[in-house]
Design an enzyme around this catalytic site. Sequence first.
Site, PDB file in Angstrom:
ATOM      1  N   ARG A   1      -0.448  -9.043  13.236  1.00 24.70           N
ATOM      2  CA  ARG A   1      -1.053  -8.024  12.347  1.00 24.70           C
ATOM      3  C   ARG A   1      -1.868  -8.703  11.252  1.00 24.70           C
ATOM      4  NH1 ARG A   1       4.156  -4.990  10.673  1.00 24.70           N
ATOM      5  NH2 ARG A   1       2.826  -3.891   9.196  1.00 24.70           N
TER       6      ARG A   1
ATOM      7  N   ARG B   1      11.804  -5.352   5.419  1.00 30.55           N
ATOM      8  CA  ARG B   1      11.545  -3.956   5.021  1.00 30.55           C
ATOM      9  C   ARG B   1      12.457  -3.012   5.814  1.00 30.55           C
ATOM     10  NH1 ARG B   1       5.649  -1.548   5.537  1.00 30.55           N
ATOM     11  NH2 ARG B   1       5.761  -2.554   7.581  1.00 30.55           N
TER      12      ARG B   1
ATOM     13  N   ARG C   1     -10.058   0.644   8.026  1.00 27.33           N
ATOM     14  CA  ARG C   1      -9.611  -0.708   8.355  1.00 27.33           C
ATOM     15  C   ARG C   1     -10.683  -1.500   9.075  1.00 27.33           C
ATOM     16  NH1 ARG C   1      -3.708   0.506   8.465  1.00 27.33           N
ATOM     17  NH2 ARG C   1      -2.690  -1.470   8.779  1.00 27.33           N
TER      18      ARG C   1
ATOM     19  N   ARG D   1      11.052  -1.080  11.311  1.00 27.09           N
ATOM     20  CA  ARG D   1       9.914  -0.732  12.158  1.00 27.09           C
ATOM     21  C   ARG D   1       9.779  -1.736  13.310  1.00 27.09           C
ATOM     22  NH1 ARG D   1       4.856   0.519   8.229  1.00 27.09           N
ATOM     23  NH2 ARG D   1       3.832  -0.763   9.805  1.00 27.09           N
TER      24      ARG D   1
ATOM     25  N   LYS E   1       0.830  -1.210   0.000  1.00 25.31           N
ATOM     26  CA  LYS E   1       0.000   0.000   0.000  1.00 25.31           C
ATOM     27  C   LYS E   1       0.870   1.268   0.000  1.00 25.31           C
ATOM     28  CE  LYS E   1      -2.156  -1.149   3.820  1.00 25.31           C
ATOM     29  NZ  LYS E   1      -1.452  -2.418   4.118  1.00 25.31           N
TER      30      LYS E   1
HETATM   31  P1  AP5 Z   1       4.820  -1.575   1.941  1.00 25.55           P
HETATM   32  O1  AP5 Z   1       4.528  -0.773   0.736  1.00 25.55           O
HETATM   33  O2  AP5 Z   1       5.507  -0.888   3.066  1.00 25.55           O
HETATM   34  O3  AP5 Z   1       3.505  -2.357   2.420  1.00 25.55           O
HETATM   35  P2  AP5 Z   1       2.233  -1.824   3.188  1.00 25.55           P
HETATM   36  O4  AP5 Z   1       1.051  -2.524   2.643  1.00 25.55           O
HETATM   37  O5  AP5 Z   1       2.204  -0.321   3.214  1.00 25.55           O
HETATM   38  O6  AP5 Z   1       2.563  -2.428   4.614  1.00 25.55           O
HETATM   39  P3  AP5 Z   1       2.392  -1.809   6.056  1.00 25.55           P
HETATM   40  O7  AP5 Z   1       3.110  -2.725   6.994  1.00 25.55           O
HETATM   41  O8  AP5 Z   1       2.824  -0.370   6.119  1.00 25.55           O
HETATM   42  O9  AP5 Z   1       0.881  -1.924   6.247  1.00 25.55           O
HETATM   43  P4  AP5 Z   1       0.136  -1.978   7.538  1.00 25.55           P
HETATM   44  O10 AP5 Z   1      -1.229  -1.767   7.029  1.00 25.55           O
HETATM   45  O11 AP5 Z   1       0.334  -3.162   8.391  1.00 25.55           O
HETATM   46  O12 AP5 Z   1       0.830  -0.830   8.414  1.00 25.55           O
HETATM   47  P5  AP5 Z   1       0.464   0.699   8.700  1.00 25.55           P
HETATM   48  O13 AP5 Z   1       1.709   1.468   8.744  1.00 25.55           O
HETATM   49  O14 AP5 Z   1      -0.642   1.155   7.823  1.00 25.55           O
HETATM   50  O15 AP5 Z   1       5.692  -2.846   1.470  1.00 25.55           O
HETATM   51  C1  AP5 Z   1       6.187  -3.762   2.425  1.00 25.55           C
HETATM   52  C2  AP5 Z   1       7.587  -4.239   1.995  1.00 25.55           C
HETATM   53  O16 AP5 Z   1       7.467  -4.997   0.774  1.00 25.55           O
HETATM   54  C3  AP5 Z   1       8.577  -3.109   1.684  1.00 25.55           C
HETATM   55  O17 AP5 Z   1       9.850  -3.524   2.068  1.00 25.55           O
HETATM   56  C4  AP5 Z   1       8.502  -2.948   0.149  1.00 25.55           C
HETATM   57  O18 AP5 Z   1       9.717  -2.472  -0.398  1.00 25.55           O
HETATM   58  C5  AP5 Z   1       8.203  -4.379  -0.300  1.00 25.55           C
HETATM   59  N1  AP5 Z   1       7.326  -4.452  -1.463  1.00 25.55           N
HETATM   60  C6  AP5 Z   1       6.215  -3.692  -1.706  1.00 25.55           C
HETATM   61  N2  AP5 Z   1       5.641  -4.073  -2.862  1.00 25.55           N
HETATM   62  C7  AP5 Z   1       6.391  -5.112  -3.344  1.00 25.55           C
HETATM   63  C8  AP5 Z   1       6.293  -5.931  -4.501  1.00 25.55           C
HETATM   64  N3  AP5 Z   1       5.314  -5.766  -5.390  1.00 25.55           N
HETATM   65  N4  AP5 Z   1       7.236  -6.888  -4.674  1.00 25.55           N
HETATM   66  C9  AP5 Z   1       8.247  -7.062  -3.764  1.00 25.55           C
HETATM   67  N5  AP5 Z   1       8.377  -6.301  -2.646  1.00 25.55           N
HETATM   68  C10 AP5 Z   1       7.473  -5.343  -2.433  1.00 25.55           C
HETATM   69  O19 AP5 Z   1      -0.148   0.576  10.176  1.00 25.55           O
HETATM   70  C11 AP5 Z   1       0.675   0.229  11.280  1.00 25.55           C
HETATM   71  C12 AP5 Z   1      -0.178   0.112  12.529  1.00 25.55           C
HETATM   72  O20 AP5 Z   1      -0.849   1.365  12.780  1.00 25.55           O
HETATM   73  C13 AP5 Z   1      -1.312  -0.910  12.459  1.00 25.55           C
HETATM   74  O21 AP5 Z   1      -0.874  -2.220  12.780  1.00 25.55           O
HETATM   75  C14 AP5 Z   1      -2.280  -0.347  13.493  1.00 25.55           C
HETATM   76  O22 AP5 Z   1      -1.871  -0.641  14.808  1.00 25.55           O
HETATM   77  C15 AP5 Z   1      -2.165   1.157  13.282  1.00 25.55           C
HETATM   78  N6  AP5 Z   1      -3.140   1.666  12.302  1.00 25.55           N
HETATM   79  C16 AP5 Z   1      -2.881   2.180  11.075  1.00 25.55           C
HETATM   80  N7  AP5 Z   1      -4.002   2.537  10.449  1.00 25.55           N
HETATM   81  C17 AP5 Z   1      -5.017   2.243  11.312  1.00 25.55           C
HETATM   82  C18 AP5 Z   1      -6.427   2.365  11.227  1.00 25.55           C
HETATM   83  N8  AP5 Z   1      -7.042   2.842  10.130  1.00 25.55           N
HETATM   84  N9  AP5 Z   1      -7.166   1.944  12.279  1.00 25.55           N
HETATM   85  C19 AP5 Z   1      -6.579   1.453  13.394  1.00 25.55           C
HETATM   86  N10 AP5 Z   1      -5.243   1.309  13.528  1.00 25.55           N
HETATM   87  C20 AP5 Z   1      -4.467   1.693  12.498  1.00 25.55           C
END
Ligand code: AP5
Length: 226
Positions: A181, A137, A103, A170, A30
Amino acid sequence: MTATNGINDNPITGTMHLKIVLLGPPGSGKGTQAKRLMDELRVAHISTGDLLRESVKAKSELGVKAKEYMDAGKLVPDELVIALVSEKVSSLDGGFILDGFPRTIDQAKRLEGITSIDAVINLNVDEGILVERLTKRRSCRECGAVYHLLFNPPKEEGRCDKCGGELYQRSDDTESTVKQRLRTYRESTLPLVEYYQSKGVLLNVDGGEDISEVFHSIMKALDPLM
Ligand code: AP5
């Protein structure tokens, strides 16, 4: 591109007005795709994960509360996150990409009271791939750029290609937290796929291909809206 408090306003004029939600499990890409789409579509990027991490770093009241949920791989309570997003979305003029929000069904319903959505991109990736993506990552402390040690490595180890900032892992990217997660995603976020499907705005994209391939698939899926 400057990252400020989890919201990136693209400075290029001629902003598009598309309002997009990026849906998908942790590690589905994402954040990676949102940054590319922001440049291509000239829209703002709102990442609730980045906003929350900024609050944690600043040790604000919200950050202190959010940290325990994030480190446990659980969702931060809806009320806290909705207030955060509501303020950001209301301050925008043009289009945006919401990365990591909504979410839960409750968050999706509350979003409808704030703004309309043109498309929900659902990134589908096999779970086995997600663990490898997340545990290898690395993110930039300064500008938030995201790398992968194997699939998208920085030119210089430990340094960001874009700004030279330090790369870090992270705290929620350990294998056990990643697994929690993924459980949280299945229980609370997966129902949104059906929810948005029934509203006719869901666009399914194979997120298991390489980064450029996924980007092209997203652009192709969005083409009828542009
Ligand atoms: P990346 O692009 O970073 O993936 P992502 O989907 O953004 O993963 P996140 O871990 O950031 O998502 P998340 O939803 O768990 O965390 P968030 O920060 O939103 O890619 C991942 C890795 O893969 C990277 O190394 C990249 O280079 C690689 N990659 C990407 N695409 C690739 C491909 N096609 N091929 C190969 N490699 C690839 O949330 C964190 C925490 O915040 C949550 O757990 C929760 O506690 C809280 N939170 C956030 N939003 C909310 C909400 N709306 N409600 C409640 N709590 C929330």
